[in-house]
Design a protein around this motif. Sequence first.
Motif, PDB file in Angstrom:
ATOM      1  N   TYR A   1      25.323  31.295  39.576  1.00 43.44           N
ATOM      2  CA  TYR A   1      26.578  31.413  40.315  1.00 43.44           C
ATOM      3  C   TYR A   1      27.011  32.874  40.320  1.00 43.44           C
ATOM      4  N   ALA A   2      27.805  33.226  41.303  1.00 41.31           N
ATOM      5  CA  ALA A   2      28.416  34.554  41.379  1.00 41.31           C
ATOM      6  C   ALA A   2      29.901  34.346  41.695  1.00 41.31           C
ATOM      7  N   VAL A   3      30.744  34.813  40.789  1.00 43.35           N
ATOM      8  CA  VAL A   3      32.186  34.698  40.971  1.00 43.35           C
ATOM      9  C   VAL A   3      32.702  36.045  41.452  1.00 43.35           C
ATOM     10  N   LEU A   4      33.408  36.045  42.577  1.00 45.07           N
ATOM     11  CA  LEU A   4      33.994  37.252  43.132  1.00 45.07           C
ATOM     12  C   LEU A   4      35.435  37.351  42.653  1.00 45.07           C
ATOM     13  N   LEU A   5      35.788  38.504  42.076  1.00 46.35           N
ATOM     14  CA  LEU A   5      37.124  38.723  41.533  1.00 46.35           C
ATOM     15  C   LEU A   5      37.791  39.903  42.228  1.00 46.35           C
ATOM     16  N   ASP A   6      39.123  39.855  42.315  1.00 45.81           N
ATOM     17  CA  ASP A   6      39.856  40.995  42.850  1.00 45.81           C
ATOM     18  C   ASP A   6      40.195  41.953  41.709  1.00 45.81           C
ATOM     19  N   GLN A   7      40.994  42.977  41.994  1.00 44.11           N
ATOM     20  CA  GLN A   7      41.302  43.982  40.980  1.00 44.11           C
ATOM     21  C   GLN A   7      42.178  43.440  39.853  1.00 44.11           C
ATOM     22  N   ASN A   8      42.818  42.281  40.050  1.00 41.68           N
ATOM     23  CA  ASN A   8      43.644  41.650  39.012  1.00 41.68           C
ATOM     24  C   ASN A   8      42.894  40.536  38.293  1.00 41.68           C
ATOM     25  N   ASP A   9      41.583  40.497  38.437  1.00 40.16           N
ATOM     26  CA  ASP A   9      40.711  39.484  37.831  1.00 40.16           C
ATOM     27  C   ASP A   9      41.028  38.071  38.310  1.00 40.16           C
ATOM     28  N   GLN A  10      41.543  37.942  39.494  1.00 36.95           N
ATOM     29  CA  GLN A  10      41.789  36.638  40.097  1.00 36.95           C
ATOM     30  C   GLN A  10      40.540  36.216  40.879  1.00 36.95           C
ATOM     31  N   VAL A  11      40.158  34.950  40.733  1.00 36.96           N
ATOM     32  CA  VAL A  11      38.968  34.444  41.412  1.00 36.96           C
ATOM     33  C   VAL A  11      39.248  34.346  42.913  1.00 36.96           C
ATOM     34  N   LEU A  12      38.409  34.995  43.699  1.00 38.02           N
ATOM     35  CA  LEU A  12      38.510  34.939  45.152  1.00 38.02           C
ATOM     36  C   LEU A  12      37.594  33.853  45.718  1.00 38.02           C
ATOM     37  N   GLU A  13      36.397  33.756  45.131  1.00 38.09           N
ATOM     38  CA  GLU A  13      35.391  32.866  45.681  1.00 38.09           C
ATOM     39  C   GLU A  13      34.247  32.722  44.672  1.00 38.09           C
ATOM     40  N   THR A  14      33.565  31.583  44.698  1.00 35.78           N
ATOM     41  CA  THR A  14      32.368  31.368  43.883  1.00 35.78           C
ATOM     42  C   THR A  14      31.229  30.977  44.815  1.00 35.78           C
ATOM     43  N   GLN A  15      30.089  31.621  44.637  1.00 38.69           N
ATOM     44  CA  GLN A  15      28.906  31.311  45.436  1.00 38.69           C
ATOM     45  C   GLN A  15      27.784  30.862  44.506  1.00 38.69           C
ATOM     46  N   TYR A  16      26.907  30.008  45.019  1.00 37.07           N
ATOM     47  CA  TYR A  16      25.848  29.416  44.213  1.00 37.07           C
ATOM     48  C   TYR A  16      24.489  29.760  44.805  1.00 37.07           C
TER      49      TYR A  16
ATOM     50  N   LYS B   1      35.922  38.044  51.843  1.00 43.48           N
ATOM     51  CA  LYS B   1      36.869  38.557  50.841  1.00 43.48           C
ATOM     52  C   LYS B   1      36.586  40.042  50.627  1.00 43.48           C
ATOM     53  N   LEU B   2      37.185  40.863  51.461  1.00 43.76           N
ATOM     54  CA  LEU B   2      36.913  42.297  51.439  1.00 43.76           C
ATOM     55  C   LEU B   2      37.554  43.009  50.251  1.00 43.76           C
ATOM     56  N   ASP B   3      38.440  42.330  49.538  1.00 47.41           N
ATOM     57  CA  ASP B   3      39.082  42.946  48.385  1.00 47.41           C
ATOM     58  C   ASP B   3      38.351  42.623  47.082  1.00 47.41           C
ATOM     59  N   THR B   4      37.072  42.249  47.176  1.00 54.23           N
ATOM     60  CA  THR B   4      36.258  41.976  45.988  1.00 54.23           C
ATOM     61  C   THR B   4      36.081  43.266  45.195  1.00 54.23           C
ATOM     62  N   ASN B   5      36.458  43.208  43.921  1.00 57.65           N
ATOM     63  CA  ASN B   5      36.377  44.372  43.048  1.00 57.65           C
ATOM     64  C   ASN B   5      35.288  44.211  41.985  1.00 57.65           C
ATOM     65  N   GLN B   6      35.011  42.961  41.596  1.00 54.90           N
ATOM     66  CA  GLN B   6      34.030  42.676  40.565  1.00 54.90           C
ATOM     67  C   GLN B   6      33.253  41.413  40.935  1.00 54.90           C
ATOM     68  N   ILE B   7      32.030  41.339  40.437  1.00 52.10           N
ATOM     69  CA  ILE B   7      31.220  40.131  40.581  1.00 52.10           C
ATOM     70  C   ILE B   7      30.698  39.765  39.195  1.00 52.10           C
ATOM     71  N   VAL B   8      30.883  38.506  38.819  1.00 53.39           N
ATOM     72  CA  VAL B   8      30.362  38.007  37.545  1.00 53.39           C
ATOM     73  C   VAL B   8      29.257  37.006  37.863  1.00 53.39           C
ATOM     74  N   ILE B   9      28.069  37.242  37.305  1.00 55.97           N
ATOM     75  CA  ILE B   9      26.907  36.391  37.554  1.00 55.97           C
ATOM     76  C   ILE B   9      26.556  35.642  36.274  1.00 55.97           C
ATOM     77  N   GLY B  10      26.233  34.365  36.425  1.00 55.81           N
ATOM     78  CA  GLY B  10      25.847  33.568  35.268  1.00 55.81           C
ATOM     79  C   GLY B  10      24.968  32.406  35.685  1.00 55.81           C
ATOM     80  N   PHE B  11      24.369  31.763  34.690  1.00 57.18           N
ATOM     81  CA  PHE B  11      23.555  30.578  34.932  1.00 57.18           C
ATOM     82  C   PHE B  11      24.456  29.349  34.967  1.00 57.18           C
TER      83      PHE B  11
END
Length: 171
Positions: free
Chosen positions: A104-119, A150-160
């Motif tokens: 999975y990849a979780v897209l976060l904004d600059q306030n660490d709020q989840v914008l979207e999750t992709q699989y 989501k053009l305001d994506t600031n971080q991406i967190v990837i995990g299994f």
Amino acid sequence: MKKLLILILFFGLFGCNSIGKNKQVSSNFNCPRVFFSSEDKVFIETSEGGTSIDDITFKAELNNFAFIEKCSQQNEVAVMPINILIIAKPMDELKNLDVSIPLYAVLLDQNDQVLETQYFMVTNSIEKNFETKNFKETDITDKLYIITKKLDTNQIVIGFMLDDEKRLLLN
């Protein structure tokens, strides 16, 4: 000579890729920061119905990432191509060369709020040493194309992606 000039002008006006019709604008932008989830950095696969450590067929670990291609934006859509490296370690119980690893990849904004999750699903084969007939540790590389509005994506967190039983085996 006049006919040649008219022919060139005709192709320029009515060609397949008219300049007036192509109004899509593509631009590069800074890629977001990428992190691996500390909780979901390790993946295990067990034999069918296996619920003990002895039933583990292979273990995979997120190792590294890179942006080989630039991140780009076309109109209101961002494309972020992330190359990832997974190290897969086969155990004695492994029977099948082919493995499928869900991510999975979780897209976060600059306030660490989840914008979207992709699989995503990474599929590959575990290498085998044909002299000893044993499976060997394998580097699995793949490219994740994260495409989002989501053009305001600031971080991406990837995990299994792990179910509760596998998560219990890891802890």
